[in-house]
Design an enzyme around this catalytic site. Structure first.
Site, PDB file in Angstrom:
ATOM      1  N   PHE A   1       0.848  -1.192   0.000  1.00  0.00           N
ATOM      2  CA  PHE A   1       0.000   0.000   0.000  1.00  0.00           C
ATOM      3  C   PHE A   1       0.879   1.236   0.000  1.00  0.00           C
ATOM      4  O   PHE A   1       1.738   1.398   0.863  1.00  0.00           O
ATOM      5  CB  PHE A   1      -0.950   0.036   1.207  1.00  0.00           C
ATOM      6  CG  PHE A   1      -1.898   1.209   1.135  1.00  0.00           C
ATOM      7  CD1 PHE A   1      -3.020   1.158   0.319  1.00  0.00           C
ATOM      8  CD2 PHE A   1      -1.629   2.380   1.820  1.00  0.00           C
ATOM      9  CE1 PHE A   1      -3.871   2.255   0.203  1.00  0.00           C
ATOM     10  CE2 PHE A   1      -2.470   3.481   1.711  1.00  0.00           C
ATOM     11  CZ  PHE A   1      -3.596   3.414   0.906  1.00  0.00           C
TER      12      PHE A   1
ATOM     13  N   ASP B   1       9.221   2.580   1.972  1.00  0.00           N
ATOM     14  CA  ASP B   1       8.024   3.289   2.411  1.00  0.00           C
ATOM     15  C   ASP B   1       7.854   3.001   3.901  1.00  0.00           C
ATOM     16  O   ASP B   1       7.386   1.931   4.289  1.00  0.00           O
ATOM     17  CB  ASP B   1       6.815   2.815   1.600  1.00  0.00           C
ATOM     18  CG  ASP B   1       5.513   3.514   2.023  1.00  0.00           C
ATOM     19  OD1 ASP B   1       5.476   4.096   3.129  1.00  0.00           O
ATOM     20  OD2 ASP B   1       4.540   3.449   1.260  1.00  0.00           O
TER      21      ASP B   1
ATOM     22  N   LYS C   1       2.605   9.358   8.437  1.00  0.00           N
ATOM     23  CA  LYS C   1       1.660   9.144   9.532  1.00  0.00           C
ATOM     24  C   LYS C   1       2.053   9.761  10.885  1.00  0.00           C
ATOM     25  O   LYS C   1       1.451  10.719  11.313  1.00  0.00           O
ATOM     26  CB  LYS C   1       1.372   7.651   9.674  1.00  0.00           C
ATOM     27  CG  LYS C   1       0.489   7.144   8.516  1.00  0.00           C
ATOM     28  CD  LYS C   1      -0.014   5.753   8.737  1.00  0.00           C
ATOM     29  CE  LYS C   1      -1.155   5.404   7.800  1.00  0.00           C
ATOM     30  NZ  LYS C   1      -0.775   4.916   6.468  1.00  0.00           N
TER      31      LYS C   1
HETATM   32  C1  LIG Z   1      -1.027   5.169   5.075  1.00  0.00           C
HETATM   33  C2  LIG Z   1       0.041   4.780   4.129  1.00  0.00           C
HETATM   34  C3  LIG Z   1       0.295   5.517   2.952  1.00  0.00           C
HETATM   35  C4  LIG Z   1      -0.575   6.657   2.508  1.00  0.00           C
HETATM   36  O1  LIG Z   1      -0.541   7.736   3.364  1.00  0.00           O
HETATM   37  P1  LIG Z   1      -1.660   8.892   3.250  1.00  0.00           P
HETATM   38  O2  LIG Z   1      -1.219   9.897   4.257  1.00  0.00           O
HETATM   39  O3  LIG Z   1      -2.982   8.271   3.540  1.00  0.00           O
HETATM   40  O4  LIG Z   1      -1.592   9.401   1.852  1.00  0.00           O
HETATM   41  C5  LIG Z   1       1.370   5.145   2.175  1.00  0.00           C
HETATM   42  N1  LIG Z   1       2.148   4.093   2.498  1.00  0.00           N
HETATM   43  C6  LIG Z   1       1.926   3.362   3.600  1.00  0.00           C
HETATM   44  C7  LIG Z   1       2.835   2.232   3.926  1.00  0.00           C
HETATM   45  C8  LIG Z   1       0.860   3.669   4.449  1.00  0.00           C
HETATM   46  O5  LIG Z   1       0.623   2.922   5.529  1.00  0.00           O
END
Ligand SMILES: *Cc1c(COP(=O)(O)O)cnc(C)c1O
Length: 398
Positions: free
Chosen positions: A137, A222, A251
């Site tokens: 994700f 990420d 986050k």
């Molecule tokens: C939540 C998340 C995102 C996206 O972040 P947003 O602030 O919702 O755009 C991207 N990568 C990972 C691993 C995430 O958990």
């Protein structure tokens, strides 16, 4: 009292979220209260966002002070909090330079753009493919949903952004097979959060590192969900014995204020030149002042040690629960305070039951209960949750 709020929400907000029937009004530490004053123990933390707990007094104080000093001016000018945060991130990580954005998706957009430009500047056009993982994700913008290895995120938005190649997670041979002279980057989560709390092996990341170095392909981690102390080190990569070329954060970086960041080595960051990328709100004094305080608090060695210790305790207690409900619980896994419990069926009913008993938990990937509490959670709260889960699991049928 709360029904009108929920009804109005259904009329005025786009229907993109499935919400639980509760209106939350106040938070402190690991506790939340709804409009009726009912108390909840929070094992969600706004999905791994409020790592220091709700309304942390020191962060709140910085927000209040900065709100009275300077909120926004544009990146046409210098501001102290932005520069100080970038410098602190650099001192705490492998990185040399930072680009500030406002969310995880935007941080990943910046990373993807950087990788394409880095490769194009050096090798010319055509080398723009990014290898990414099944069940990953990376966000909901067009490029990041195209990079996300989940059909449900992409469906309906075709044509997708070109150039993403999907391979199974934690499988180095699959990456080797997908690697070609057209690849400019590998984008990977040290732990797949939305994908069901899947933990990659250190050996996998070490081999990825070697493969990327050999081919001058950028390795992008990420860490939007697993960075900022979540796994018991400030960044998850610290436990893997490798460093990436690029890392994205969001986050928990602002403990609830919207901020994203892309961190890069000097060599990779060279690809961004005057005008390459920009964001109106990226790195405002307000959010960067708050994030500076967040980083200072989360990076304390004793704090991180407590996360590792509580995480270990939580895992043990959940494994104990697993042994008592062996036919209903398939697996328990995690690192630090990102912990998943894979069930033998959909977990929504368990989440509902916990909510009614005053515990916020989350279910991802249908069958995986995901626990990402504020890192300030107490062992007594972990014990309380285990007791509640024990009772709920007894009644639950997969
Ligand atoms: C939540 C998340 C995102 C996206 O972040 P947003 O602030 O919702 O755009 C991207 N990568 C990972 C691993 C995430 O958990």
């Amino acid at each position: 009292m709360t029904q009108p709020v929920m009804d109005l929400c259904d009329q005025v907000i786009c229907s993109t979220y499935a919400r639980y029937p509760v209106v939350l009004e106040r938070g402190q530490g690991s506790r939340l209260w709804d409009a009726y004053g009912k108390e909840y123990v929070d094992f969600v933390a706004g999905i791994a966002v409020c790592n220091l707990g709700h309304c942390h007094p020191e962060v709140t104080e910085v927000i209040c002070r900065q709100a009275q000093t300077l909120v926004h001016v544009s990146n046409l000018y210098y501001t102290r909090p932005q520069v100080a945060l970038a410098d602190a991130l650099r001192r705490h990580s492998f990185a040399d330079r930072v680009f500030f954005a406002n969310s995880g998706a935007e941080a990943n957009e910046a990373a993807i753009k950087l990788a394409r430009k880095y490769s194009r500047d050096k090798y010319g056009p055509g080398r723009f493919h990014v290898i990414t993982m099944e069940n990953s994700f990376h966000g909901r913008t067009l490029a990041t949903l195209s990079a996300t290895g989940q059909e449900k995120v992409q469906k309906g938005f075709e044509p997708l952004v070109e150039g993403f190649l999907f391979v199974p997670y934690n499988d180095i041979e699959a990456v080797r097979r997908a690697m070609s002279s057209e690849v400019c980057a590998v984008l990977v989560e040290p732990i797949q959060g939305e994908g069901g709390v899947r933990v990659g092996d250190a050996g996998y990341f070490q081999e990825l590192r070697a493969l990327c170095t050999e081919r001058d392909v950028l390795l992008i981690f990420d860490e939007v969900q697993v960075g900022m102390g979540r796994t018991g080190t400030l960044f998850a990569y610290e436990q893997l014995d490798v460093t990436p070329d690029v890392m994205t954060l969001a986050k928990a970086l602002g403990n609830g204020l919207p901020i994203g960041a892309m961190l890069a080595t000097e060599q990779a960051a060279q690809a961004f030149t005057l005008g390459s990328h920009a964001s109106t709100f990226g790195g405002t004094p307000l959010v960067t002042a708050a994030a500076g305080k967040v980083l200072e608090l989360l990076s304390q060695p004793s704090f991180l040690a407590s996360v590792r210790e509580k995480g270990q305790y939580f895992l043990e207690r959940l494994r104990d629960l697993q042994s008592r409900h062996a036919e209903k619980v398939r697996d328990v896994r995690g690192r630090g305070l990102i912990v998943g419990m894979e069930l033998a069926g959909p977990g929504k009913a368990i989440v509902d039951q916990c909510l009614s008993k005053g515990f916020l938990i989350n279910c991802t990937h249908e069958t995986v209960l995901r626990f990402v509490p504020p890192l300030v959670i107490g062992k007594d709260d972990i014990d309380r949750l285990i007791d509640v889960l024990d009772g709920v699991l007894k009644e639950w049928t997969p």
